[in-house]
Scaffold this motif. Structure first.
Motif, PDB file in Angstrom:
ATOM      1  N   ILE A  21       0.815  -1.213   0.000  1.00  0.00           N
ATOM      2  CA  ILE A  21       0.000   0.000   0.000  1.00  0.00           C
ATOM      3  C   ILE A  21       0.851   1.268   0.000  1.00  0.00           C
ATOM      4  N   VAL A  22       1.963   1.279   0.728  1.00  0.00           N
ATOM      5  CA  VAL A  22       2.798   2.488   0.726  1.00  0.00           C
ATOM      6  C   VAL A  22       3.451   2.681  -0.639  1.00  0.00           C
ATOM      7  N   THR A  23       3.854   1.592  -1.279  1.00  0.00           N
ATOM      8  CA  THR A  23       4.379   1.702  -2.642  1.00  0.00           C
ATOM      9  C   THR A  23       3.324   2.295  -3.558  1.00  0.00           C
ATOM     10  N   PHE A  24       2.076   1.868  -3.400  1.00  0.00           N
ATOM     11  CA  PHE A  24       1.009   2.421  -4.236  1.00  0.00           C
ATOM     12  C   PHE A  24       0.806   3.909  -3.951  1.00  0.00           C
ATOM     13  N   LEU A  25       0.773   4.278  -2.674  1.00  0.00           N
ATOM     14  CA  LEU A  25       0.582   5.693  -2.339  1.00  0.00           C
ATOM     15  C   LEU A  25       1.684   6.553  -2.934  1.00  0.00           C
ATOM     16  N   MET A  26       2.909   6.077  -2.844  1.00  0.00           N
ATOM     17  CA  MET A  26       4.030   6.825  -3.410  1.00  0.00           C
ATOM     18  C   MET A  26       3.952   6.851  -4.936  1.00  0.00           C
ATOM     19  N   ALA A  27       3.509   5.749  -5.526  1.00  0.00           N
ATOM     20  CA  ALA A  27       3.348   5.718  -6.982  1.00  0.00           C
ATOM     21  C   ALA A  27       2.310   6.736  -7.435  1.00  0.00           C
ATOM     22  N   LYS A  28       1.210   6.850  -6.679  1.00  0.00           N
ATOM     23  CA  LYS A  28       0.201   7.852  -7.017  1.00  0.00           C
ATOM     24  C   LYS A  28       0.773   9.261  -6.897  1.00  0.00           C
ATOM     25  N   ALA A  29       1.630   9.472  -5.904  1.00  0.00           N
ATOM     26  CA  ALA A  29       2.234  10.793  -5.717  1.00  0.00           C
ATOM     27  C   ALA A  29       3.071  11.207  -6.925  1.00  0.00           C
ATOM     28  N   TYR A  30       3.614  10.226  -7.626  1.00  0.00           N
ATOM     29  CA  TYR A  30       4.434  10.498  -8.811  1.00  0.00           C
ATOM     30  C   TYR A  30       3.696  10.153 -10.103  1.00  0.00           C
ATOM     31  N   ASP A  31       2.362  10.121 -10.017  1.00  0.00           N
ATOM     32  CA  ASP A  31       1.500   9.965 -11.197  1.00  0.00           C
ATOM     33  C   ASP A  31       1.771   8.696 -11.981  1.00  0.00           C
ATOM     34  N   LYS A  32       2.098   7.624 -11.296  1.00  0.00           N
ATOM     35  CA  LYS A  32       2.246   6.346 -11.979  1.00  0.00           C
ATOM     36  C   LYS A  32       0.863   5.870 -12.430  1.00  0.00           C
ATOM     37  N   PRO A  33       0.750   5.320 -13.619  1.00  0.00           N
ATOM     38  CA  PRO A  33      -0.572   5.016 -14.196  1.00  0.00           C
ATOM     39  C   PRO A  33      -1.175   3.718 -13.665  1.00  0.00           C
ATOM     40  N   MET A  34      -1.768   3.793 -12.482  1.00  0.00           N
ATOM     41  CA  MET A  34      -2.438   2.639 -11.899  1.00  0.00           C
ATOM     42  C   MET A  34      -3.552   3.103 -10.977  1.00  0.00           C
ATOM     43  N   GLU A  35      -4.530   2.225 -10.779  1.00  0.00           N
ATOM     44  CA  GLU A  35      -5.684   2.544  -9.947  1.00  0.00           C
ATOM     45  C   GLU A  35      -5.907   1.432  -8.926  1.00  0.00           C
ATOM     46  N   LEU A  36      -6.454   1.808  -7.777  1.00  0.00           N
ATOM     47  CA  LEU A  36      -6.690   0.869  -6.694  1.00  0.00           C
ATOM     48  C   LEU A  36      -7.976   0.085  -6.904  1.00  0.00           C
ATOM     49  N   LEU A  37      -7.907  -1.226  -6.631  1.00  0.00           N
ATOM     50  CA  LEU A  37      -9.101  -2.048  -6.496  1.00  0.00           C
ATOM     51  C   LEU A  37      -9.383  -2.259  -5.007  1.00  0.00           C
ATOM     52  N   PRO A  38     -10.638  -2.403  -4.614  1.00  0.00           N
ATOM     53  CA  PRO A  38     -10.945  -2.613  -3.184  1.00  0.00           C
ATOM     54  C   PRO A  38     -10.780  -4.077  -2.781  1.00  0.00           C
ATOM     55  N   ASP A  39      -9.652  -4.664  -3.166  1.00  0.00           N
ATOM     56  CA  ASP A  39      -9.390  -6.081  -2.897  1.00  0.00           C
ATOM     57  C   ASP A  39      -8.062  -6.202  -2.150  1.00  0.00           C
ATOM     58  N   VAL A  40      -8.160  -6.440  -0.847  1.00  0.00           N
ATOM     59  CA  VAL A  40      -6.965  -6.535  -0.003  1.00  0.00           C
ATOM     60  C   VAL A  40      -6.294  -7.890  -0.228  1.00  0.00           C
ATOM     61  N   MET A  41      -4.986  -7.863  -0.401  1.00  0.00           N
ATOM     62  CA  MET A  41      -4.227  -9.100  -0.553  1.00  0.00           C
ATOM     63  C   MET A  41      -3.615  -9.569   0.769  1.00  0.00           C
ATOM     64  N   MET A  42      -3.174  -8.623   1.590  1.00  0.00           N
ATOM     65  CA  MET A  42      -2.557  -9.022   2.858  1.00  0.00           C
ATOM     66  C   MET A  42      -2.754  -7.922   3.892  1.00  0.00           C
ATOM     67  N   ALA A  43      -3.073  -8.324   5.111  1.00  0.00           N
ATOM     68  CA  ALA A  43      -3.203  -7.400   6.237  1.00  0.00           C
ATOM     69  C   ALA A  43      -2.735  -8.114   7.491  1.00  0.00           C
ATOM     70  N   ARG A  44      -2.109  -7.364   8.388  1.00  0.00           N
ATOM     71  CA  ARG A  44      -1.623  -7.984   9.622  1.00  0.00           C
ATOM     72  C   ARG A  44      -1.281  -6.886  10.621  1.00  0.00           C
ATOM     73  N   PHE A  45      -1.260  -7.254  11.896  1.00  0.00           N
ATOM     74  CA  PHE A  45      -0.750  -6.343  12.909  1.00  0.00           C
ATOM     75  C   PHE A  45       0.779  -6.309  12.813  1.00  0.00           C
ATOM     76  N   GLN A  46       1.364  -5.226  13.278  1.00  0.00           N
ATOM     77  CA  GLN A  46       2.771  -4.953  12.977  1.00  0.00           C
ATOM     78  C   GLN A  46       3.721  -5.056  14.175  1.00  0.00           C
ATOM     79  N   HIS A  47       3.203  -5.058  15.390  1.00  0.00           N
ATOM     80  CA  HIS A  47       4.066  -4.913  16.564  1.00  0.00           C
ATOM     81  C   HIS A  47       5.126  -6.010  16.698  1.00  0.00           C
ATOM     82  N   GLY A  48       4.871  -7.176  16.135  1.00  0.00           N
ATOM     83  CA  GLY A  48       5.824  -8.270  16.274  1.00  0.00           C
ATOM     84  C   GLY A  48       7.033  -8.153  15.370  1.00  0.00           C
ATOM     85  N   PHE A  49       7.018  -7.175  14.456  1.00  0.00           N
ATOM     86  CA  PHE A  49       8.097  -7.035  13.482  1.00  0.00           C
ATOM     87  C   PHE A  49       9.107  -5.975  13.912  1.00  0.00           C
ATOM     88  N   ALA A  50       9.512  -6.052  15.156  1.00  0.00           N
ATOM     89  CA  ALA A  50      10.512  -5.125  15.700  1.00  0.00           C
ATOM     90  C   ALA A  50      11.332  -5.877  16.732  1.00  0.00           C
TER      91      ALA A  50
END
Length: 282
Positions: free
Chosen positions: A56-85
């Motif tokens: 998702i952050v790659t997509f947000l940054m891509a949109k900031a630089y006008d990369k030609p892509m659009e979001l679908l409302p289809d999540v591929m992966m989601a998870r809590f983050q606290h364990g990755f530290a």
């Protein structure tokens, strides 16, 4: 229409990738990248796929630089983050605030897990992110982004550096090595408390389509969404789905965090991430 597609091996993509979900309109040619995130750079830089899983952050940054892509409302992966530290005990990091002034490794400064964790650290634990010395190992997926972090020496491995005391902590990784400690000793309790406060499950990977496909073949985009939805339904109980409200809250949070960290120039509305075709699929 034959589509070039990048999707990871998830419970909710199994029926699609096995051919159990079929279409009279679409034939999907799946690209082989292991891990899947190795395909994100060619998608962002070269438009390598018609349909793609994307951080998702790659997509947000891509949109900031006008990369030609659009979001679908289809999540591929989601998870809590606290364990990755994880931390090196010798660094004496007892609380998140103790990260200030320390050497903290992260695969790339623009990774989605890193952005989520930095947002959590800053907004929930009062950590001054600018007081941390960030050490990175890979370039951003979006070439236009100027990364000012310090690059690790060539050939160095992130966990090895942590074990050797060349880093004090690492974000975005897990390790069962007994010589290391988790930043949050009771990960489950921290994650539950965070969810109670925010009501958000952090989205990591989403699905995007090329702007060309959406502009010129909206019927194909709608069919791709149908196929993704049918494949997820076949994995009921194995892969949680998001309601539109849940996805919106998660997107709003990572947009805020990304803007705070100057990964994107401003806070976008969620609707801005879609075009007219994909917005109608929410």
């Amino acid at each position: 229409m034959k589509l070039r597609v990048l999707l990871g091996d998830h419970p909710h993509t199994a029926a699609l990738k096995s051919g159990a979900v079929t279409s009279d309109l679409v034939e999907m040619e799946f690209a082989a990248y292991t891990p899947t995130n190795k395909g994100f750079k060619p998608m962002v830089r070269d438009g390598a796929f018609d349909v793609s899983e994307l951080a998702i952050v790659t997509f947000l940054m891509a949109k900031a630089y006008d990369k030609p892509m659009e979001l679908l409302p289809d999540v591929m992966m989601a998870r809590f983050q606290h364990g990755f530290a994880v931390t090196n005990p010798a660094a004496e990091i007892a609380t998140p605030k103790d990260l200030e002034g320390k050497l903290v490794g992260i695969r790339s400064f623009t990774t989605t897990t890193g952005a989520w964790l930095r947002g959590i650290l800053a907004n929930d634990y009062g950590v001054d992110l600018d007081a941390i010395n960030w050490i990175t190992f890979e370039d951003p997926h979006v070439a236009e982004y100027i990364d000012t972090s310090t690059k690790a020496p060539a050939g160095k491995a992130i966990i090895r550096m942590l074990l050797d005391g060349e880093l004090d902590a690492v974000l975005g990784e897990k390790s069962d090595d007994a010589r290391l400690r988790r930043l949050f000793p009771d990960v489950a309790a921290e994650e539950q408390a965070w969810f109670v406060r925010h009501g958000v499950v952090p989205v990591n990977h989403v699905t995007v389509v090329s702007k060309d496909l959406s502009d010129n073949h909206p019927d194909i985009v709608r069919e791709v969404h149908r196929m993704l939805h049918e494949s997820r339904a076949a994995a009921v109980g194995q892969s949680p789905s998001f309601t539109d409200d849940e996805l919106t809250r998660s997107l709003e949070t990572i947009i805020k965090y990304s803007a705070q960290q100057c990964l994107i120039p401003r806070v976008y509305t969620v609707d801005e991430l879609y075009d007219d075709v994909t917005l109608a699929l929410r």
